[in-house]
Enzyme design. Structure first.
Site, short mmCIF file in Angstrom:
data_model
loop_
_atom_site.label_atom_id
_atom_site.label_comp_id
_atom_site.label_asym_id
_atom_site.label_seq_id
_atom_site.Cartn_x
_atom_site.Cartn_y
_atom_site.Cartn_z
N CYS A 1 0.84 -1.20 0.00
CA CYS A 1 0.00 0.00 0.00
C CYS A 1 0.88 1.26 0.00
O CYS A 1 1.55 1.51 -0.97
CB CYS A 1 -0.98 -0.03 1.16
SG CYS A 1 -2.33 1.16 0.98
N HIS B 1 -3.48 -5.53 0.89
CA HIS B 1 -2.84 -5.72 2.20
C HIS B 1 -2.79 -7.19 2.60
O HIS B 1 -3.72 -7.67 3.26
CB HIS B 1 -3.65 -4.97 3.27
CG HIS B 1 -3.49 -3.49 3.24
ND1 HIS B 1 -2.50 -2.83 3.92
CD2 HIS B 1 -4.20 -2.53 2.60
CE1 HIS B 1 -2.60 -1.53 3.72
NE2 HIS B 1 -3.63 -1.31 2.92
N GLU C 1 -1.14 -8.44 5.00
CA GLU C 1 -1.09 -8.55 6.47
C GLU C 1 -2.49 -8.45 7.08
O GLU C 1 -2.70 -8.80 8.23
CB GLU C 1 -0.15 -7.49 7.04
CG GLU C 1 -0.70 -6.08 7.18
CD GLU C 1 -0.79 -5.31 5.87
OE1 GLU C 1 -0.57 -5.91 4.80
OE2 GLU C 1 -1.12 -4.10 5.92
#
Lengths: 83, 230
Positions: free
Chosen positions: B85, B202, B204
């Site tokens: 990002c 993302h 994560e």
């Protein structure tokens, strides 16, 4: 040394989509303005001291190359005036 | 093995990345950018967030932090680097990867789950997937539209450096499943080496089972893959 103002104008290259400009254009049209197109640019006014206008131009150009513009999407031009 | 997660002023996915990596058993620590890279760094995450308020352009300021010279040097030596990002924007701004991530076509912040097609399965970041596999990972960005000169994009595609594309559930790409107007639906690209990758989605946030889908785990396992010599 002479005092100059270097004006760096950074604009999107032709053909690169500009959603912010498009949104602004639509807002103007909602206000009943007639317009063909609208482009937005970033303008930086940099006060600096340099030995000559050429030296001021060169320094401001390097600022554009290294930070103010992203060569992938931007063109820029530099104008120098005595201040 | 310690993955350094570089925190800039305004990073806000650094702790998410740390939690996600630790969940996978990958040692990670957050590093303040002014402190430089620790000597034992074996991998680098450029995390998401809004470094320096996205002033000038998203990622522009962080990309000029002195630590990025160390990151580029480490990347050139084969240390795995993953930009997510805002980290992807920083990666492009710093020249780790080509192109630019700029204002979404919608001119809006897009926060949603998207499908990604894995374009290559022979990189550390995608070793866990099959080529053409579709994974679900969230996006959250206002400036994620991948922009690059058409000729250069063709070259990147010829060099197989597009890693992920936005697609539908069945893997079809098209403008209707392109959340931000990215050229050719590009969601993530590789750098000069396959060990360097950036992506807007993302991983994560798609790793901890308590949070939802875990399709992003494989991407983060790229750090293990490099350590294991994959």
């Amino acid at each position: 040394m002479t005092a100059y103002t270097a004006t760096v104008t950074v604009r999107l290259k032709r053909g690169v989509l500009d959603p912010e400009a498009e949104t602004t254009k639509q807002a103007l049209e909602r206000l009943d303005f007639e317009l063909e197109d609208l482009r937005s640019t970033d303008r930086f006014e940099i006060d600096l001291d340099a030995a000559s206008a050429d030296a001021a131009h060169e320094r401001a150009s390097e600022m554009a190359e290294r930070l103010l513009a992203n060569p992938t999407i931007h063109d820029y031009d530099v104008e120098v005036d005595e201040r | 093995m310690t993955v350094s997660i570089v925190r800039f002023g305004g990073s806000n996915c650094d702790r998410d990345a740390e939690r996600a990596l630790e969940h996978l058993g990958i040692d990670a620590e957050i590093v303040w950018h002014e402190d430089g890279l620790p000597a034992d760094t074996t991998g680098i995450v450029l995390p998401g967030g809004f470094s320096y308020g996205d002033y000038l352009r998203a990622g522009a300021m962080a990309a000029r932090s002195p630590i990025m010279a160390e990151v580029r040097e480490a990347a050139a030596d084969g240390t795995p680097v993953l930009g997510v990002c805002n980290g992807a924007q920083i990666g492009c701004e710093s020249g780790l990867t080509e192109g630019a991530f700029t204002t979404n076509e919608s001119a809006r912040f897009q926060c949603e789950r998207v499908f990604l097609r894995v374009e290559r399965a022979d990189t550390p970041w995608t070793d866990a997937y099959d080529e053409g596999e579709v994974i679900e990972v969230p996006i959250a960005h206002g400036e994620g539209r991948y922009e690059i000169d058409d000729d250069r994009l063709a070259e990147l595609e010829d060099e197989n450096r597009v890693l992920f594309r936005y697609c539908d559930e069945s893997g079809e790409t098209g403008s209707d499943v392109n959340p931000n107007g990215s050229k050719h639906n590009v969601a993530g690209v590789l750098g000069d080496r396959d060990t360097v990758a950036v992506l807007m989605p993302h991983p994560e946030r798609a790793t901890l089972p308590d949070v939802g889908p875990t399709d992003g785990q494989g991407i983060l396992r790229g750090f293990e893959s490099v350590a294991d010599g994959v």
